[in-house]
Design a protein around this motif. Sequence first.
Motif, PDB file in Angstrom:
ATOM      1  N   ASN A   7       0.878  -1.142   0.082  1.00 45.17           N
ATOM      2  CA  ASN A   7      -0.124   0.001  -0.128  1.00 45.17           C
ATOM      3  C   ASN A   7       0.896   1.306   0.026  1.00 45.17           C
ATOM      4  O   ASN A   7       2.061   1.265  -0.038  1.00 45.17           O
ATOM      5  N   ASP A   8       0.368   2.526   0.072  1.00 46.77           N
ATOM      6  CA  ASP A   8       1.110   3.428   0.261  1.00 46.77           C
ATOM      7  C   ASP A   8       0.825   4.368   1.543  1.00 46.77           C
ATOM      8  O   ASP A   8       1.599   5.475   1.957  1.00 46.77           O
ATOM      9  N   ASP A   9      -0.057   3.987   2.288  1.00 43.81           N
ATOM     10  CA  ASP A   9      -0.428   4.789   3.691  1.00 43.81           C
ATOM     11  C   ASP A   9       0.378   3.978   4.654  1.00 43.81           C
ATOM     12  O   ASP A   9       0.288   4.563   5.729  1.00 43.81           O
ATOM     13  N   GLY A  10       1.210   3.021   4.409  1.00 40.05           N
ATOM     14  CA  GLY A  10       1.966   2.501   5.430  1.00 40.05           C
ATOM     15  C   GLY A  10       1.427   1.194   6.074  1.00 40.05           C
ATOM     16  O   GLY A  10       0.355   1.110   6.175  1.00 40.05           O
ATOM     17  N   ARG A  38       3.392   7.066   2.673  1.00 46.22           N
ATOM     18  CA  ARG A  38       3.971   7.348   1.415  1.00 46.22           C
ATOM     19  C   ARG A  38       2.957   7.608   0.267  1.00 46.22           C
ATOM     20  O   ARG A  38       3.290   7.532  -0.718  1.00 46.22           O
ATOM     21  N   SER A  39       1.755   8.222   0.786  1.00 47.41           N
ATOM     22  CA  SER A  39       0.872   8.584  -0.223  1.00 47.41           C
ATOM     23  C   SER A  39       1.406   9.489  -1.043  1.00 47.41           C
ATOM     24  O   SER A  39       2.267  10.502  -0.874  1.00 47.41           O
ATOM     25  N   ALA A  40       0.984   9.430  -2.515  1.00 43.09           N
ATOM     26  CA  ALA A  40       1.171  10.368  -3.652  1.00 43.09           C
ATOM     27  C   ALA A  40       2.550  10.481  -3.767  1.00 43.09           C
ATOM     28  O   ALA A  40       3.382  11.302  -4.282  1.00 43.09           O
ATOM     29  N   ILE A  94      -5.960  -1.406   1.146  1.00 39.23           N
ATOM     30  CA  ILE A  94      -6.935  -0.444   0.777  1.00 39.23           C
ATOM     31  C   ILE A  94      -6.440   0.930   0.854  1.00 39.23           C
ATOM     32  O   ILE A  94      -6.281   1.300   2.180  1.00 39.23           O
ATOM     33  N   ASN A  95      -6.707   1.722  -0.034  1.00 44.02           N
ATOM     34  CA  ASN A  95      -6.037   3.237   0.311  1.00 44.02           C
ATOM     35  C   ASN A  95      -7.196   3.889   1.010  1.00 44.02           C
ATOM     36  O   ASN A  95      -8.249   3.757   0.821  1.00 44.02           O
ATOM     37  N   ASP A  96      -6.673   4.674   1.663  1.00 42.06           N
ATOM     38  CA  ASP A  96      -7.561   5.694   2.609  1.00 42.06           C
ATOM     39  C   ASP A  96      -7.796   6.876   1.717  1.00 42.06           C
ATOM     40  O   ASP A  96      -7.023   7.809   1.659  1.00 42.06           O
TER      41      ASP A  96
HETATM   42 MN    MN Z   1      -2.684   6.528   0.349  1.00 41.96          MN
END
Ligand code: MN
Length: 255
Positions: A7-10, A38-40, A94-96
């Motif tokens: 994911n990218d939210d950690g 690490r979003s965006a 699942i992205n926030d």
């Molecule tokens: Mn994100």
Amino acid sequence: MRILITNDDGIQSPGIFCLQQALRQVGEVTVVAPDRPRSASGHSITLHKPLRAARYQFSDGSWGYATNGTPTDCVTLGLDVLCREGVDLVVSGINDGANLGWDLTYSGTVSAAVEGAVHGKQSFAISLAYEEEGEELRYETAAAAAVRVAELLREHPLPPHSFLNVNAPNRPLSEVRGYSVVAQGRRQYSDRIEERVDPRGSPYYWMQGNVIEDYDQPGTDVHAVRHGYVAITPAHLDLTFYELIEPIAERLKQP
Ligand code: MN
């Protein structure tokens, strides 16, 4: 089926925990995710410092790997090093928050699915699209959609170097109207930069901005999610605008 999850939210985010729980119904899961949000981060990779992967224990006692890399690094580490028995499917989320329309190139979540496709793996991104900050988040709805899509790809694999971008509406599963396979819509940001002044009198800038979505275009991800459907957009790595190849070549022939 062996599934690599990132994911990218950690790794500490609720979305990835919910996703790994749900996908255990479909296969054997390994989580390799960033150790911090690490979003965006887009499709960035780490070239100038060492990557580390530490064992991380989830609240249910299961284990994953937390890395100091980007979502894309996590996929590469997972595929090349950490999942020694191989990977059949890469799932990111699942992205926030939504990843719709023009979000795709900014999104670390989607870029992890892109990286799966680069490696020739079945791959999809899954995001939870809510409208207002503070809404109760229905990760279980997105998780159910992820299970459905994982089973779909198991039975009907995508062509190489393509992937799916999936967005679930933030509502109870019983209120979801179904699945809608749609094109990328338009979603952009206005008034992006806020200028402020620091205590020493120098200006600084804060990236934010209001989302502008084009809800009126049926057949797009933005429209489908807004109307209560799980939006699935098939995508590939080729950004070429084919219709412009010939016109530009013609223009270049003129002196
Ligand atoms: Mn994100």
